[in-house]
Enzyme design. Structure first.
Site, PDB file in Angstrom:
ATOM      1  N   ILE A  29       0.828  -1.205   0.000  1.00 47.42           N
ATOM      2  CA  ILE A  29       0.000   0.000   0.000  1.00 47.42           C
ATOM      3  C   ILE A  29       0.865   1.260   0.000  1.00 47.42           C
ATOM      4  CG2 ILE A  29      -1.644   1.339   1.378  1.00 47.42           C
ATOM      5  CD1 ILE A  29      -2.886  -1.312   2.262  1.00 47.42           C
ATOM      6  N   ASP A  70      13.402   3.498  12.043  1.00 47.56           N
ATOM      7  CA  ASP A  70      12.487   2.599  12.740  1.00 47.56           C
ATOM      8  C   ASP A  70      11.381   3.476  13.314  1.00 47.56           C
ATOM      9  OD1 ASP A  70      11.123   1.000  14.584  1.00 47.56           O
ATOM     10  OD2 ASP A  70      12.926  -0.034  15.253  1.00 47.56           O
ATOM     11  N   TYR A 162      -3.609  -6.280  17.568  1.00 48.05           N
ATOM     12  CA  TYR A 162      -3.657  -5.468  16.345  1.00 48.05           C
ATOM     13  C   TYR A 162      -4.930  -4.630  16.311  1.00 48.05           C
ATOM     14  CZ  TYR A 162      -3.927  -4.555  11.279  1.00 48.05           C
ATOM     15  OH  TYR A 162      -4.038  -3.970  10.045  1.00 48.05           O
ATOM     16  N   LYS A 166      -5.189  -0.530  16.277  1.00 49.53           N
ATOM     17  CA  LYS A 166      -5.838   0.204  15.192  1.00 49.53           C
ATOM     18  C   LYS A 166      -7.015   1.035  15.705  1.00 49.53           C
ATOM     19  CE  LYS A 166      -3.329  -0.995  11.637  1.00 49.53           C
ATOM     20  NZ  LYS A 166      -2.540   0.021  10.874  1.00 49.53           N
TER      21      LYS A 166
END
Length: 264
Positions: A29, A70, A162, A166
Site C-alpha cells: 500500500i 524505525d 492489532y 488500530k
C-alpha cells in the site's frame, strides 16, 4: 466507457508544490500511495527500514527521496523527518502507512506482542504527527492520513492486539482532527479491508501451515469478509489517500474512510 486515462489526466498536478512523506513506502500500500501522490504532482519522500526496497520505489519513479528509520523510535522518526524536510522542504502531507500484524488467541497474546503491535500501529503515528504538526499549524496547511484498517472499525478474532492498536489510531485521528479543525490541517484515516499485499500473503501461508488447507481455501477465508468477494487493490487505497490530500477534501477531517467492498 473506460474513463481511467481522463481521470489520471485530471489528477496530474493537483498536488504540485506539496512535499509528501509516506512511511512504509517500499512495498504494498505504501508504494501505491507514493506512486499516486507522485502522479498527482507531489514531491514524495518514502521512509522505511529497508533501503533496498525504498530504492526500488525511487527507481520505479514512485518517489524522489528516501530516508530510513524505525518508526517505533521517536528520535529516529524526528531525525528522518528533519532530514526529509531539509532535502525537499517542509512536509505538507504526512502519510502514516507503516504497520504490522501478528496473530494469536487472546490468552496467548503476550505483553511483548501487545507492545509491538501498539508501537508499530499506533505509537508510530503519534511520533510522526507530533513531529510535523507544529510546522503545519504555523503554515496554515497540512494533511495527516493514517492508513488504519477495518480493524479500526470492528473486531476480528485472534488479532486482539492489532485490533486494539488500530482502534487507538482511529481515536487519535478523531481527537487531532478536532484540535486542528481551525488551523488549516486535516487528519483522517483510511481503513482498508484485506488487501493484496505481503501481509495478506503471509496470512495465507500461516493459515495453510496451521490448518492444512490449500492456498485457495485459505484465501477464501480472507476474501469472504469482503462482500465483493475479492481482495482490495493497493491502488484503490492509494486513490482515497490522494483525494484526502487535495484541496477538494479540505472539509473532510476526523473521518474513517473504509475501502473494503462494503464490509463495514
Amino acid at each position: 466507457m473506460d474513463t481511467a486515462p481522463r481521470h489520471r489526466s485530471a489528477q496530474k498536478g493537483r498536488l504540485a508544490g506539496r512535499h509528501a512523506l509516506v512511511t512504509g513506502g517500499g512495498r504494498g500500500i505504501g508504494l501505491a500511495i507514493a506512486r499516486a501522490l507522485s502522479e498527482a504532482g507531489a514531491e514524495v519522500t518514502v521512509l522505511g527500514r529497508d533501503m533496498a526496497a525504498l530504492e526500488r520505489t525511487i527507481a520505479a519513479r514512485a518517489a524522489r527521496h528516501a530516508v530510513t528509520a524505525d518508526v517505533t523510535i521517536e528520535e529516529a522518526v524526528v531525525h528522518a523527518l528533519g532530514e526529509a524536510a531539509e532535502r525537499a522542504g517542509p512536509i505538507d502531507l504526512m502519510i502514516c502507512n507503516a504497520g504490522a500484524a501478528e496473530t494469536a488467541p487472546f490468552q496467548a497474546t503476550s505483553n511483548e506482542m501487545l507492545r509491538r503491535m501498539l508501537d508499530m500501529n499506533f505509537t508510530s503515528v503519534v511520533y510522526a504527527a507530533r513531529a510535523v504538526l507544529p510546522a503545519m499549524v504555523e503554515r496554515g496547511f497540512g494533511r495527516i492520513v493514517a492508513v488504519a484498517s477495518t480493524a479500526s472499525l470492528k473486531g476480528y478474532p485472534y488479532v486482539s492486539a492489532y485490533v486494539a492498536a488500530k482502534h487507538a489510531t482511529l481515536g487519535l485521528v478523531r481527537a487531532l482532527a478536532l484540535e486542528t479543525a481551525r488551523k488549516g490541517v486535516t487528519v483522517n484515516a483510511v481503513c482498508p479491508g484485506f488487501t493484496d499485499t505481503d501481509i495478506v500473503a503471509h496470512s495465507v501461508e500461516r493459515i495453510v501451515a496451521k490448518t492444512g488447507r490449500t492456498p485457495e481455501e485459505a484465501m477464501g477465508e480472507l476474501t469472504k469478509h469482503n462482500p465483493q468477494g475479492r481482495l482490495v487493490r493497493p491502488e484503490e487505497v492509494a486513490d482515497a489517500v490522494s483525494w484526502l490530500c487535495g484541496e477538494a477534501a479540505a472539509s473532510v477531517t476526523g473521518q474513517a474512510i473504509a475501502v473494503a467492498g462494503g464490509e463495514v
